[in-house]
Design an enzyme around this catalytic site. Structure first.
Site, PDB file in Angstrom:
ATOM      1  N   ASP A 119       0.844  -1.189   0.000  1.00 35.34           N
ATOM      2  CA  ASP A 119       0.000   0.000   0.000  1.00 35.34           C
ATOM      3  C   ASP A 119       0.888   1.252   0.000  1.00 35.34           C
ATOM      4  OD1 ASP A 119       0.802  -0.949   2.512  1.00 35.34           O
ATOM      5  OD2 ASP A 119      -0.924  -0.092   3.552  1.00 35.34           O
ATOM      6  N   GLU A 159      12.273   0.806   7.978  1.00 33.63           N
ATOM      7  CA  GLU A 159      11.189   0.037   7.371  1.00 33.63           C
ATOM      8  C   GLU A 159      11.441  -0.253   5.901  1.00 33.63           C
ATOM      9  OE1 GLU A 159       6.382   0.620   6.582  1.00 33.63           O
ATOM     10  OE2 GLU A 159       7.693   2.345   6.821  1.00 33.63           O
TER      11      GLU A 159
END
Length: 528
Positions: free
Chosen positions: A300, A484
């Protein structure tokens, strides 16, 4: 070694004021603040914004007598970069001086206790879901357990000697399936309408628990998860999709990402309202469901899901039959069959083995492209494969579904299109979305490394590993953090997305430890 569970529990029970109370001076004493102590040096550091967070310098610890530091500052009066260098030379600065001071493996091992959380009993009115056992969070803004993140985190926990946490997280996931019928995207009420890439079957491979009762409970949970993904089989027609199930032109069943709701996501409400408005005259609920389905995919967002790679408002995730999801569903069906066979349930074993065989045939027919010789997603709206070349093409190798010829062809595409200086590309399009070039992501690196190594491509697997570790090491040396996502073209922190880059970081930690366990000779290398 004592388990991290015990470590975190003891830490959580510590009295926050104990250490301070032991050092508190007499009631009449006036403690000097950093502004009092360092005067002109303090003013210069804060006014010039040497550190992005004003709290950074005030938490620093001097390496020598403050008077001597101030005397040197008064003599030299450094400015700009020289001022920062002066501070770092004279103070231990949180998050600065410790950049790259330990090797990656050691650093990851010191991070695990910081990411452990204890069982959750939600406060009335909060969005948290209850959990019965300790678990590990990704870090940063991700304060709860996330589904597919956890598999890659658990890879690291296992090789770093934290098997009790692996087992307790499996207990948490079993509990979630038992209570909600599936594993939600994350353990918040606003995530309950969707799941994430189904890794529970692969997580169970990491278990060392041989208790038959536990095995029976987990098999039942795994079957329930499969039923969740296949629930739409009861309502799908010959030409339509229903829930997470699609019927292909020959009548075979495959899966897609979906969400049971079609409203703006709670956690990205304003963003989804704006995107849906840009998609007009398309109905807002349709766009919002596709945004939610994109969140279920874990990607996403990405050009994989867009009609126009440059326009998020053209998202149509629910039209896409993804190669990664269907590979994971195949792995789930094979493992259910194997676990049923181990339990002497031949009816169950035969049923799920048959489902896996039929799924493989459908994947080969619709998601394998013979001419470009690679896997692809299928677009239901156009009735043909999508043009997106992305890292998901390695999933069939990862789950053992690719033939030797298919694996060789995917490896060739990986070399020519997906291998970058700093690791594996996510896609070959630069769109500004976080699941597109130039970003690289730890889970996709591991899927490629494990898949290539298991399919006769050990050299390419190690090359991906070495390049990715070089990126992680370079960013760690510069920032002192595990991130991340990364820009694998420039070996810097990643960008794009709906939020700033996060540190912590569960799946990067896990994949780093797993890679170094597999290739210990790569330790400390910045470049392959």
């Amino acid at each position: 070694m004592k388990s991290l569970c015990r470590f975190a529990l003891l830490a959580s029970l510590a009295l926050p004021g104990m250490a301070a109370a032991q050092q508190t001076p007499g009631a009449g004493a006036r403690m000097q603040s950093p502004a009092d102590i360092y005067g002109p040096l303090f003013g210069a550091v804060q006014q010039q914004r040497v550190f992005a967070d004003g709290k950074t310098f005030v938490d620093a610890v001097p390496k020598r007598d403050p008077a001597a530091i101030l005397a040197d500052y008064a003599r030299t009066r450094p400015q700009g970069p020289a001022l920062k260098a002066f501070v770092l030379a004279n103070f231990i600065v949180p998050g600065e001086n410790d950049r790259g001071t330990t090797d990656l493996r050691t650093h990851v091992r010191t991070l695990w206790p910081q990411l452990v959380r204890q069982p959750v009993v939600p406060v009335a009115g909060s969005s948290a879901l209850p959990l019965p056992a300790p678990y590990v969070v990704p870090g940063g803004r991700f304060r709860e357990i996330y589904y597919w993140d956890s598999y890659f985190t658990m890879l690291g926990l296992k090789v770093d000697g934290q098997q009790p946490l692996v087992e307790s997280m499996l207990d948490d996931f079993s509990s979630l399936i038992e209570r909600y019928g599936h594993i939600p995207n994350g353990t918040r009420t606003y995530y309950l309408s969707r799941s994430q890439p189904p890794y529970f079957a692969l997580m169970l491979d990491l278990s060392e628990n041989r208790d038959p009762a536990v095995a029976a409970r987990r098999l039942k949970a795994l079957q329930a998860e499969h039923a969740f993904w296949m629930k739409g089989a009861t309502c799908v027609t010959a030409t339509a999709a229903c829930l997470r199930v699609v019927r292909m032109p020959d009548g075979s069943l495959l899966n897609r990402y979906y969400d049971d709701r079609d409203t703006p996501r709670d956690e990205s409400y304003a963003e989804d309202v704006a995107t849906a408005a840009q998609a007009a005259p398309r109905a807002a609920p349709a766009t919002q469901r596709d945004l939610r389905a994109g969140a279920e995919s874990g990607w996403d967002f990405s050009s994989r899901w867009l009609r126009d790679p440059k326009a998020l408002a053209t998202i149509h995730t629910t039209d896409i039959v993804p190669i990664d999801l269907n590979s994971l569903m195949y792995a789930m069906e094979r493992r259910i069959a194997d676990r049923c066979a181990a339990a002497a349930d031949t009816v169950c074993a035969t049923r799920y083995a048959g489902l896996a065989t039929r799924r493989k045939a459908a994947i080969d027919r619709y998601l394998w492209q013979a001419k470009p010789a690679r896997y692809a997603d299928w677009d239901l709206s156009s009735g043909k494969p999508t043009a997106s070349v992305n890292a998901a093409i390695l999933y069939p190798l990862f789950v053992g579904i690719a033939s030797p010829a298919q694996a060789k062809a995917v490896a060739a595409t990986t070399r020519t299109a997906l291998l970058a200086e700093g690791g594996l590309r996510t896609t070959t399009l630069r769109t500004g979305l976080q699941w597109d070039e130039p970003n690289g992501w730890a889970p996709l690196q591991w899927v490629a490394i494990a898949g290539l190594a298991a399919n006769g491509e050990p050299a390419l697997a190690k090359q991906v590993a070495a390049r990715w570790l070089g990126t992680v090491q370079a960013a760690y040396a510069d920032t002192g953090k595990m991130l991340e996502k990364y820009n694998i073209e420039e070996r810097t922190p990643g960008g794009g997305g709906e939020y700033p880059v996060q540190d912590g970081f569960g799946w990067t930690n896990g994949v780093t430890s797993a890679i170094l366990e597999r290739y210990p000779d790569l330790a400390g290398k910045v470049k392959p």
